[in-house]
Motif scaffolding. Sequence first.
Motif, PDB file in Angstrom:
ATOM      1  N   TYR A 113       9.458  -2.502  -8.362  1.00 43.57           N
ATOM      2  CA  TYR A 113       8.765  -2.974  -7.158  1.00 43.57           C
ATOM      3  C   TYR A 113       7.264  -2.791  -7.377  1.00 43.57           C
ATOM      4  N   ASP A 114       6.479  -3.467  -6.576  1.00 49.76           N
ATOM      5  CA  ASP A 114       5.017  -3.398  -6.666  1.00 49.76           C
ATOM      6  C   ASP A 114       4.532  -2.225  -5.828  1.00 49.76           C
ATOM      7  N   PRO A 115       4.092  -1.128  -6.458  1.00 53.83           N
ATOM      8  CA  PRO A 115       3.691   0.045  -5.687  1.00 53.83           C
ATOM      9  C   PRO A 115       2.433  -0.183  -4.851  1.00 53.83           C
ATOM     10  N   VAL A 116       1.545  -1.031  -5.327  1.00 52.88           N
ATOM     11  CA  VAL A 116       0.319  -1.312  -4.570  1.00 52.88           C
ATOM     12  C   VAL A 116       0.663  -2.066  -3.291  1.00 52.88           C
ATOM     13  N   ALA A 117       1.500  -3.088  -3.403  1.00 52.78           N
ATOM     14  CA  ALA A 117       1.907  -3.852  -2.219  1.00 52.78           C
ATOM     15  C   ALA A 117       2.686  -2.960  -1.255  1.00 52.78           C
ATOM     16  N   LEU A 118       3.536  -2.093  -1.792  1.00 45.32           N
ATOM     17  CA  LEU A 118       4.291  -1.180  -0.940  1.00 45.32           C
ATOM     18  C   LEU A 118       3.340  -0.243  -0.196  1.00 45.32           C
ATOM     19  N   ALA A 119       2.359   0.290  -0.903  1.00 44.28           N
ATOM     20  CA  ALA A 119       1.386   1.175  -0.262  1.00 44.28           C
ATOM     21  C   ALA A 119       0.602   0.438   0.812  1.00 44.28           C
TER      22      ALA A 119
ATOM     23  N   LYS B   1       2.930   0.013   3.808  1.00 45.66           N
ATOM     24  CA  LYS B   1       3.122   1.279   4.523  1.00 45.66           C
ATOM     25  C   LYS B   1       1.860   1.662   5.291  1.00 45.66           C
ATOM     26  N   THR B   2       0.699   1.398   4.700  1.00 52.00           N
ATOM     27  CA  THR B   2      -0.565   1.695   5.382  1.00 52.00           C
ATOM     28  C   THR B   2      -0.699   0.838   6.639  1.00 52.00           C
ATOM     29  N   ALA B   3      -0.401  -0.455   6.518  1.00 50.09           N
ATOM     30  CA  ALA B   3      -0.477  -1.356   7.667  1.00 50.09           C
ATOM     31  C   ALA B   3       0.512  -0.927   8.750  1.00 50.09           C
ATOM     32  N   GLU B   4       1.709  -0.532   8.335  1.00 50.09           N
ATOM     33  CA  GLU B   4       2.728  -0.066   9.284  1.00 50.09           C
ATOM     34  C   GLU B   4       2.246   1.199  10.002  1.00 50.09           C
ATOM     35  N   TYR B   5       1.682   2.140   9.269  1.00 53.80           N
ATOM     36  CA  TYR B   5       1.161   3.377   9.848  1.00 53.80           C
ATOM     37  C   TYR B   5       0.026   3.084  10.829  1.00 53.80           C
ATOM     38  N   GLU B   6      -0.900   2.200  10.419  1.00 53.50           N
ATOM     39  CA  GLU B   6      -2.028   1.866  11.284  1.00 53.50           C
ATOM     40  C   GLU B   6      -1.561   1.184  12.569  1.00 53.50           C
ATOM     41  N   ALA B   7      -0.533   0.335  12.473  1.00 56.91           N
ATOM     42  CA  ALA B   7       0.000  -0.331  13.662  1.00 56.91           C
ATOM     43  C   ALA B   7       0.616   0.697  14.610  1.00 56.91           C
ATOM     44  N   LYS B   8       1.343   1.676  14.064  1.00 56.64           N
ATOM     45  CA  LYS B   8       1.934   2.729  14.901  1.00 56.64           C
ATOM     46  C   LYS B   8       0.844   3.573  15.545  1.00 56.64           C
TER      47      LYS B   8
END
Length: 121
Positions: free
Chosen positions: A95-101, A104-111
């Motif tokens: 998997y692409d770790p940069v895209a995953l990060a 996850k960052t976007a998901e965290y910021e949305a929360k």
Amino acid sequence: MNVYNYHPITKEYLGKTTLNDSDKNPLVAGEYLIPANAIKQWPTVKAGDKQAVIFNGSGWSLVDDFRGVKYWLQTGEHGEPVELGEPLPIGALNYDPVALAEDKTAEYEAKQQAVTEEVPE
């Protein structure tokens, strides 16, 4: 008579061909003319997952076959092996770790944004 064909460059097993009367040697009774890149010996090994059967010059053997397998490194660098026997790099990920990060960052910021909006003033 059956012969077993292999690729002229990669030596990868391609399949079986049945010779017929037109393949008989006109100079030696009972003998067949064996086509190029074919041998009489049937493959003595069976490829597993991510393996290929190759002719090694004297018989059949197995090599790793990661052709078509996409990989990523922690740096975000990515690639895909193109030759038989080419290994995956040490530390390769599927998997692409940069895209995953980034996801996850976007998901965290949305929360965080949702929590901030819920807090009464």
